[in-house]
Every structure is written in C-alpha cells, then in structure tokens.
Design a protein around this motif. Structure first.
Motif, PDB file in Angstrom:
ATOM      1  N   LEU A 476       0.831  -1.202   0.000  1.00  0.00           N
ATOM      2  CA  LEU A 476       0.000   0.000   0.000  1.00  0.00           C
ATOM      3  C   LEU A 476       0.871   1.260   0.000  1.00  0.00           C
ATOM      4  CD1 LEU A 476      -2.696   1.466   0.172  1.00  0.00           C
ATOM      5  CD2 LEU A 476      -2.659   1.109   2.661  1.00  0.00           C
ATOM      6  N   SER A 477       1.905   1.278   0.829  1.00  0.00           N
ATOM      7  CA  SER A 477       2.797   2.439   0.853  1.00  0.00           C
ATOM      8  C   SER A 477       3.491   2.617  -0.492  1.00  0.00           C
ATOM      9  CB  SER A 477       3.832   2.277   1.968  1.00  0.00           C
ATOM     10  OG  SER A 477       3.207   2.290   3.244  1.00  0.00           O
ATOM     11  N   LEU A 478       3.851   1.508  -1.119  1.00  0.00           N
ATOM     12  CA  LEU A 478       4.487   1.576  -2.439  1.00  0.00           C
ATOM     13  C   LEU A 478       3.544   2.186  -3.472  1.00  0.00           C
ATOM     14  CD1 LEU A 478       7.081   0.633  -4.039  1.00  0.00           C
ATOM     15  CD2 LEU A 478       5.719  -1.376  -4.680  1.00  0.00           C
ATOM     16  N   TYR A 479       2.283   1.750  -3.488  1.00  0.00           N
ATOM     17  CA  TYR A 479       1.310   2.279  -4.445  1.00  0.00           C
ATOM     18  C   TYR A 479       1.066   3.771  -4.191  1.00  0.00           C
ATOM     19  CZ  TYR A 479      -0.418  -1.783  -7.089  1.00  0.00           C
ATOM     20  OH  TYR A 479      -0.553  -2.836  -7.971  1.00  0.00           O
ATOM     21  N   ARG A 480       0.932   4.136  -2.928  1.00  0.00           N
ATOM     22  CA  ARG A 480       0.685   5.543  -2.628  1.00  0.00           C
ATOM     23  C   ARG A 480       1.821   6.429  -3.134  1.00  0.00           C
ATOM     24  NH1 ARG A 480      -1.620   4.868   3.595  1.00  0.00           N
ATOM     25  NH2 ARG A 480      -3.842   4.636   3.047  1.00  0.00           N
ATOM     26  N   GLU A 481       3.055   5.984  -2.900  1.00  0.00           N
ATOM     27  CA  GLU A 481       4.185   6.784  -3.360  1.00  0.00           C
ATOM     28  C   GLU A 481       4.287   6.783  -4.877  1.00  0.00           C
ATOM     29  OE1 GLU A 481       7.653   9.234  -2.835  1.00  0.00           O
ATOM     30  OE2 GLU A 481       5.746   8.885  -1.811  1.00  0.00           O
ATOM     31  N   ALA A 482       4.031   5.633  -5.490  1.00  0.00           N
ATOM     32  CA  ALA A 482       4.084   5.556  -6.951  1.00  0.00           C
ATOM     33  C   ALA A 482       3.051   6.468  -7.588  1.00  0.00           C
ATOM     34  CB  ALA A 482       3.873   4.110  -7.406  1.00  0.00           C
ATOM     35  N   LEU A 483       1.833   6.462  -7.064  1.00  0.00           N
ATOM     36  CA  LEU A 483       0.780   7.302  -7.628  1.00  0.00           C
ATOM     37  C   LEU A 483       1.056   8.785  -7.365  1.00  0.00           C
ATOM     38  CD1 LEU A 483      -2.186   4.972  -6.744  1.00  0.00           C
ATOM     39  CD2 LEU A 483      -1.561   5.684  -9.052  1.00  0.00           C
ATOM     40  N   ARG A 484       1.682   9.103  -6.227  1.00  0.00           N
ATOM     41  CA  ARG A 484       2.061  10.489  -5.933  1.00  0.00           C
ATOM     42  C   ARG A 484       3.125  10.969  -6.918  1.00  0.00           C
ATOM     43  NH1 ARG A 484       5.529  13.629  -2.238  1.00  0.00           N
ATOM     44  NH2 ARG A 484       6.843  11.806  -1.939  1.00  0.00           N
ATOM     45  N   LEU A 485       4.158  10.156  -7.101  1.00  0.00           N
ATOM     46  CA  LEU A 485       5.214  10.534  -8.035  1.00  0.00           C
ATOM     47  C   LEU A 485       4.715  10.567  -9.475  1.00  0.00           C
ATOM     48  CD1 LEU A 485       8.214   8.496  -6.592  1.00  0.00           C
ATOM     49  CD2 LEU A 485       8.011  10.989  -6.656  1.00  0.00           C
TER      50      LEU A 485
END
Length: 560
Positions: A476-485
């Motif tokens: 989940l943290s990975l997806y959140r950061e990926a979508l933010r970037l």
C-alpha cells in the motif's frame, strides 16, 4: 517534493483527463459495507473517500450497482437508471459522486448494453406478449429446430456453459450469449438504441464523467437465415463481418454515443471492453469519433517475462500513436485471478492466461503457489505499468498486494462461471471478488459490522489497510508513493528504449529524463551512478534486485 509541483501536475485539460489517468476499479458489493448486511454499498464507498484520495487515483470505475438478481454479479441489469436497493439509492449515488468530486476524483460507471436481466420490464413484457409481438423485437427470439421446434435454433454455446438459446413457455427460443438470465438485446431495434442514449444522458446529468462499456464488441449481430453452425462460426474470420462479434457496424452505435458525450462540458468519455483479434481492430473503439479508449488486456494475459512485456508495450504504444488514442494498461480486474497470485504460479507454456484458472480449478493447492515471489513480481509489474504512457487501471485490493482466494465452499460461491463452466471451463471468479480487508480484526476485517457476503480467509489480516498503512515497506505504501510521483513525472510523450545488455532487464526513458528499470531475472542488475537517483523501488548495493522495478528521476524534475 513541494506541494507546488503536485498542484501544477494536476492542471490537465479536463476534456482529456482520461488519457493519462490512474483509474481504480471498485466492485461495489465487495468494497465497503456501511449498513452491516454483508453486502458493500454506496454509503460504504463514501466512507472510504478519504482513503481513495490518499491513494492518489484520478478516477474510480464502478462495476454495476443497478437493480439485479445477481445471476452474474450485477451484470444482469433489471433497470439501467436506478440503484439496487441493497446497495443504496439514487440520493446515495449523488452523495457518492459529490464526495469523490470534492476530492478531485472522477467517476466512471459500467454500462451493460449487450444484454439485460430476464427481469427487465422489457423482457417480462416480451414473455407476456407472445410470438410476433413488437415487444419481442427488442430481443432476439427465434423458432426452434426439429419437427416441433423442440431443438435450439442453432448449436451455439453460451459463455457460461450450455446452449446459447433458452426456450420460453410458448415454444420460442431467445438468444443469451452469457447466462440464461441475460437475454441479448436486438441492436437493430431503434427503441433499444434510443433507450441507451437516454441512459447515458441520465447518468451524465448526475455528474458521471465516463462509462466503461461491457463486451462492447458484441452488440450488433447478423442473424440472417440460414444461421451458421458453431463449427462454421469458429471458422469465420474476425474481419468486421463476423455474424456475432466485432462487426464494423457496431461503430455506428458508438458514433451516436460520442455525439451524446459531446453534449456535455467537458465531454464524457468511454472505455470499451473489446476482446478483438488485433490492436488495429481495438483502435477503432478508441477513436475520437467513438468511445475514446479501449482496454488493452495484453499484459493481463502475459507471463512475468521481459520479452513478452517489452513486445506488448512497444506494439500497443505504436498502435496508440498511429490512431491518436491513448492506450490502457491492466494487470487485474474482477474477471481474472489476481496478479499477485498468477505470478507466483508455475508458468504454463503458451497459455499464461490459464495459469490462475488451473490453480483455482484444482482448489488452490498451497504447494502450487509461491506467494512471496508472486507478490515481489506483482510489485515490480505494477511499478512498470504505472510508469507507462497511457491510463493505468487498478483493481481494488491490488494496492494491498492481495492474493486470490481459491478455497471457497461450493455452497457459498456466486459466480455462474463456476457452476456452468462454458468458455471459463469451471473457473469461478469469486476469488478476486471477496470483500477486501480494512482492519486486521473483526468479523469481516472492517468491511462491515457482520460477516461478508463471500467468506474471507484468516490470512486476510496481514493484508489489511490498517496494517499496511503503518508500514512504509508495505505494498500500500508503495502504491501511494508511486501514484504520488506519477502525478509529477507522467507525460503524454512516448518512451525510448534503453539497451541494458541483458535480455531479462527492461529499461526505458521518458522525454523529461525519467527512467524505469525492471529486472525480470533473478540476478541483480548494476545501475552504476544512476543508483543515487532512484526515487522509488529498492536498490541493494547499487543494483536492482531480481524481480524488481526502480524509478530513476533527475533531481530537477522533483525540485530537489
């Protein structure tokens, strides 16, 4: 990273927001249950609006929420302009749209135009009206074969098994390409065409931003007598003249729909579920005169393999450039085994799309699947997908790294594909539709206050949102950061392939200097000086570990 940069990245043309969007598919009955009846609902979606905003998506796509007997998970629609009372009301729908729009999230809804429910008022009228009636002309009724019409008009099979024809009380037969409870519409009938235009306006007037079109390639049919046999059908080319699939004349319908979409400011958009024979055929659905986009399912049916991924990406980007459309990328949805599980299964040479099917059919034996490897590969594939030009379609729960649930007792299954087989060959899709876990405790892991409509396994606790939210290394943290970037780094421009010297490592660069490296192999890949510029993904000793993806961004792009 500064808030200014994030704000600047959101300033996209509202008329073409969908061309580079990250869209999150919600299967409403399995997302969140606000009233505790075991079934997800629209108020449940509203209750998770902040979660969706924090995830960083641009839009949600809602699978059917219409009144339905659930013969096929809601894809048997009894009323196209209302909400199933078990899911909510039209007022709840309006509140949901408002809540999502307030958070900058657009709304796409599913439209199911090939068939209705057998409980739809039109079909009930057709049954009551009898042979030769005007009401029956809205559907496809035929006399049977045999001395007394006791045999189906043809030997065609339905997707969910058995004959594609069902006999009614007065002896006629109606066509159903899917379940018997889903009679096919006759799209030659002007009332059918006009009624769907009314439906598109109804939801557009309520603030819907776009539509996903179910089996968009199947609407028009040529049923001129004599009808071909099943064997004859299978031998016919899919060149625009096939009697039942991907006919050229279907695009007359979507041209009408486009005129309706363009009545609104900004114009509404569409995305076709079109299982067709070539990217060229698919591009016609995605034209500016038609729906705008069409699903590209090629990655969804590929192995975790560098050559397959590179070929699929190159071919689809070339086709989208030639047609002027933007492509879409999908790894999981409500119809297939979740990719975190698929990638942990042994490869089936020549049939990667059957990987999960075989496992589910066998009852999901634990010794078949390497969950750790499947999740590692899924994270790598997802980061690669999110870095590609075009729209990324995500399926609820994949941001948690959720695995497929295979061990569901037969008496608790709901999918007609499980009971009737057909082209799905006994593969039930319930395993990817199990309600997602929000908390690590509770009778339904926070989905609702009571048990969920499909059973959740105990191991769901480790994938719960509350567990993953507090873990910076979680999926989940990975997806959140990926979508933010992604909001900062994503551009409309195409990519350029970069030679890596290894067949199992794929690298590409975007015009703004952003690079992506995916190591499909098991041996580390040395990044050299670029290791210092990795902004997402794991680097170990200056190298990309096996079965991993990293994003490399020059510091100027991110403002640091």
């Amino acid at each position: 990273m500064t808030d200014v940069l994030l704000t600047e990245s959101r300033r996209t043309d509202p008329a073409i927001w969908w061309r580079q969007a990250a869209v999150y598919q919600i299967y409403p009955r399995s997302f969140a249950d606000a009233n505790g009846d075991g079934l997800g609902d629209l108020p449940g979606i509203v209750s998770r609006a902040d979660y969706l905003a924090e995830l960083g998506i641009d839009a949600v796509w809602l699978s059917p929420f219409y009144p339905s007997a659930l013969a096929d998970g809601g894809y048997d629609v009894a009323d196209y302009r209302d909400v199933d009372p078990r899911i909510g009301t039209l007022e709840d729908f309006d509140r949901m749209v408002a809540a999502l729009h307030e958070r900058g999230i657009r709304v796409i809804v599913d439209i199911v135009p090939n068939h209705s429910s057998n409980l739809h008022p039109w079909f009930q009228e057709a049954l009551a009206a009898g042979r030769g009636s005007a009401a029956r002309e809205r559907y496809i009724f035929r006399e049977g074969a045999g001395e007394n019409g006791e045999q189906p008009p043809t030997d065609w099979g339905a997707a969910f098994g058995g004959s594609a024809w069902e006999r009614v009380e007065d002896g006629q037969w109606y066509l159903h390409s899917f379940a018997t409870e889903q009679p096919d519409f006759n799209w030659d009938h002007p009332e059918v065409r006009e009624d769907f235009l009314t439906t598109l306006r109804f939801w557009s007037d309520r603030g819907v931003d776009g539509f996903r079109i179910d089996v968009a390639h199947m609407l028009t049919k040529d049923l001129t007598e004599p009808l071909p046999s099943r064997a004859e059908l299978e031998g016919l080319p899919h060149d625009g003249n096939h009697p039942l699939s991907d006919r050229d004349d279907v695009h007359e319908i979507y041209a009408e729909w486009r005129r309706v979409f363009n009545e609104y400011d900004p114009p509404r958009t569409g995305v076709a579920e079109a299982w067709v024979s070539s990217p060229e055929r698919r591009a016609r659905y995605a034209s500016a005169e038609g729906l705008g986009q069409a699903f590209n399912f090629d990655l969804l049916v590929a192995d975790f393999d560098a050559e397959q991924f590179r070929t699929i990406i190159a071919d689809n980007l070339a086709q989208s450039a030639a047609s002027g459309s933007s492509t879409t990328w999908v790894l999981s949805n409500h119809d297939v085994t979740r990719h975190a599980t698929r990638y942990g299964l042994p490869a089936l040479e020549g049939k990667p799309e059957k990987q999960g099917v075989e496992w589910v059919r066998a009852g999901g034996p634990a010794d078949w699947v390497d969950r750790e490897r499947g999740l590692r590969r899924a994270r790598a594939a997802s980061l690669l997908l999110l870095a590609l030009p075009g729209s990324a379609y995500l399926y609820q729960g994949e941001e948690l790294g959720l695995q497929e649930v295979a061990q569901i007792p037969a008496d608790q299954r709901q999918d007609p594909a499980f009971f009737r087989g057909g082209e799905f060959d006994g593969f039930g899709r319930d395993g990817c539709r199990v309600p997602i876990p929000w908390t690590s405790t509770g009778s339904s892991f926070g989905f609702g206050s009571g048990p969920a409509h499909l059973p959740q396994p105990e191991w769901f606790a480790e994938y719960a949102v509350d567990v993953e939210s507090s873990d910076p290394a979680s999926t989940l943290s990975l997806y959140r950061e990926a979508l933010r970037l992604r909001r900062v780094l994503q551009t409309e421009e195409q990519l350029e392939w970069v030679e890596t010297g290894r067949a199992d490592v794929v690298r590409f660069a975007r015009p703004n200097g952003w690079n992506v490296v995916t190591n499909f192999g098991t041996e580390p890949f040395d990044l050299g000086a670029d290791a210092a510029s990795v902004v997402l993904g794991t680097v170990d000793g200056g190298a990309v570990p096996g079965e991993s993806t990293v994003w490399i961004a020059p510091s100027g792009i991110l403002g640091h």
